[in-house]
Design a protein around this motif. Structure first.
Motif, PDB file in Angstrom:
ATOM      1  N   ASP A   1       0.628  -1.136   0.149  1.00 44.07           N
ATOM      2  CA  ASP A   1      -0.103   0.022   0.251  1.00 44.07           C
ATOM      3  C   ASP A   1       0.543   1.199  -0.177  1.00 44.07           C
TER       4      ASP A   1
ATOM      5  N   ASP B   1      -0.175   3.875   1.715  1.00 43.49           N
ATOM      6  CA  ASP B   1      -0.411   4.822   3.451  1.00 43.49           C
ATOM      7  C   ASP B   1       0.891   4.717   4.331  1.00 43.49           C
TER       8      ASP B   1
ATOM      9  N   SER C   1       1.193   2.410   5.918  1.00 43.43           N
ATOM     10  CA  SER C   1       1.052   1.161   6.523  1.00 43.43           C
ATOM     11  C   SER C   1       1.762   0.290   6.681  1.00 43.43           C
TER      12      SER C   1
ATOM     13  N   ARG D   1      -2.896   4.229   8.625  1.00 45.72           N
ATOM     14  CA  ARG D   1      -2.766   5.538   7.537  1.00 45.72           C
ATOM     15  C   ARG D   1      -2.583   6.607   8.408  1.00 45.72           C
TER      16      ARG D   1
END
Ligand SMILES: Nc1nc2c(ncn2[C@@H]2O[C@H](COP(=O)(O)OP(=O)(O)OP(=O)(O)O)[C@@H](O)[C@H]2O)c(=O)[nH]1
Ligand SMILES: [Mg+2]
Length: 262
Positions: free
Chosen positions: A93, A95, A97, A210
């Motif tokens: 991802d 973001d 994370s 996030r």
């Protein structure tokens, strides 16, 4: 041996995160980065374009005209990476994370043959989800337990989106129709790997919530995942409709045929 690894990052409105992620990933040796952007209105795509030259071509971008789901974005990225003959192809991802520093361990697990698929797992010893409230953990662990029981998976975190695939296994996986989009997409990829006899290893990660930007996953994505898992369970375990060959046997057949030809 020249190790060629690529990580695919799907993006939709990740302008606040993408520079930090790319900067961190570029510190990793032998790694290319492919962003699949869905024409993000916040200009994520344009920011990635700038990295193409700054990174000597290690960062690339595929753009789609509109937001069309995580599953489709990954399938588009997989096709590109398989065509480019990468050895290990990863998912991550944008973001933050997923900690870029955890990626080499996933890649190494595949290169060393510990797994054909290495999953960055929150739910094995050493895995952590420090930011989530109890209800969110309950939903995620419960969903994983449901998938595990219904599909017979031996995986603790089948919904995780931080992964590394042996590209030859991935080539076999994408020959199957892949329908799901969100959490269901990760479960579907895991389930096909399991049915093809691919070896799955889980590597503990710390998953952070996030901090910037907005989530794109809603309740419909959860409903999709539960419905699909239930359907696959009925289709394959009750009606025994789907047949999967073992990917390594198929692989051997291909190698032998190639040997005969040359
Ligand atoms: N290209 C593309 N990327 C997407 C789409 N939906 C989500 N993404 C990306 O997929 C990754 C995961 O999406 P998130 O919104 O973070 O989903 P999530 O991690 O389940 O939700 P949060 O925990 O709230 O962040 C992010 O990098 C998103 O930008 C999409 O339709 N197209
Ligand atoms: Mg997220």
């Amino acid at each position: 041996m020249n190790m060629r690894n690529c990580v695919i990052i799907p993006t939709y409105n990740e302008a606040e995160n993408i520079n930090v992620v790319l900067e961190a990933l570029l510190k990793i040796k032998d790694l290319d980065i492919l962003v699949v952007d869905d024409n993000s209105p916040d200009g994520t795509g344009k920011m990635v374009e700038e990295w193409k030259t700054k990174s000597d071509g290690r960062v690339n971008i595929l753009s789609r005209t509109e937001k069309n789901g995580l599953g489709g974005a990954y399938l588009y990225g997989f096709a590109h990476c398989l065509n480019e003959q990468y050895e290990v192809i990863c998912e991550m991802d944008a973001d933050l994370s997923h900690d870029p520093e955890s990626l080499p361990a996933l890649i190494e697990a595949v290169h060393k043959g510990k797994g054909d698929l290495a999953i960055g797992s929150r739910y094995i010893e050493g895995g952590q989800v420090p930011d989530w409230p109890i209800w969110r953990r309950f939903l995620s662990v419960g969903g994983n337990l449901y998938a595990r029981i219904i599909l017979g998976l031996k995986v603790n975190d089948a919904t995780a989106g931080f992964r590394a695939y042996n590209s030859e296994l991935l080539r076999r996986i994408v020959q199957n129709p892949i329908k799901a989009d969100g959490y269901g997409f990760q479960i579907e990829m895991t389930y096909i790997t399991h049915n093809l006899g691919g070896k799955i290893v889980e590597v503990p990660i710390c998953f952070r919530d996030r901090v910037r930007g907005n989530s794109k996953m809603g309740m419909s994505i959860v409903v999709e995942a539960i419905s699909l898992v239930t359907w696959w369970g009925i289709r394959d375990r009750v009606f025994r409709r789907r047949k999967y060959g073992k990917w390594q046997e198929n692989q051997q057949m291909v190698d032998t045929n190639n040997g005969r030809k040359s």
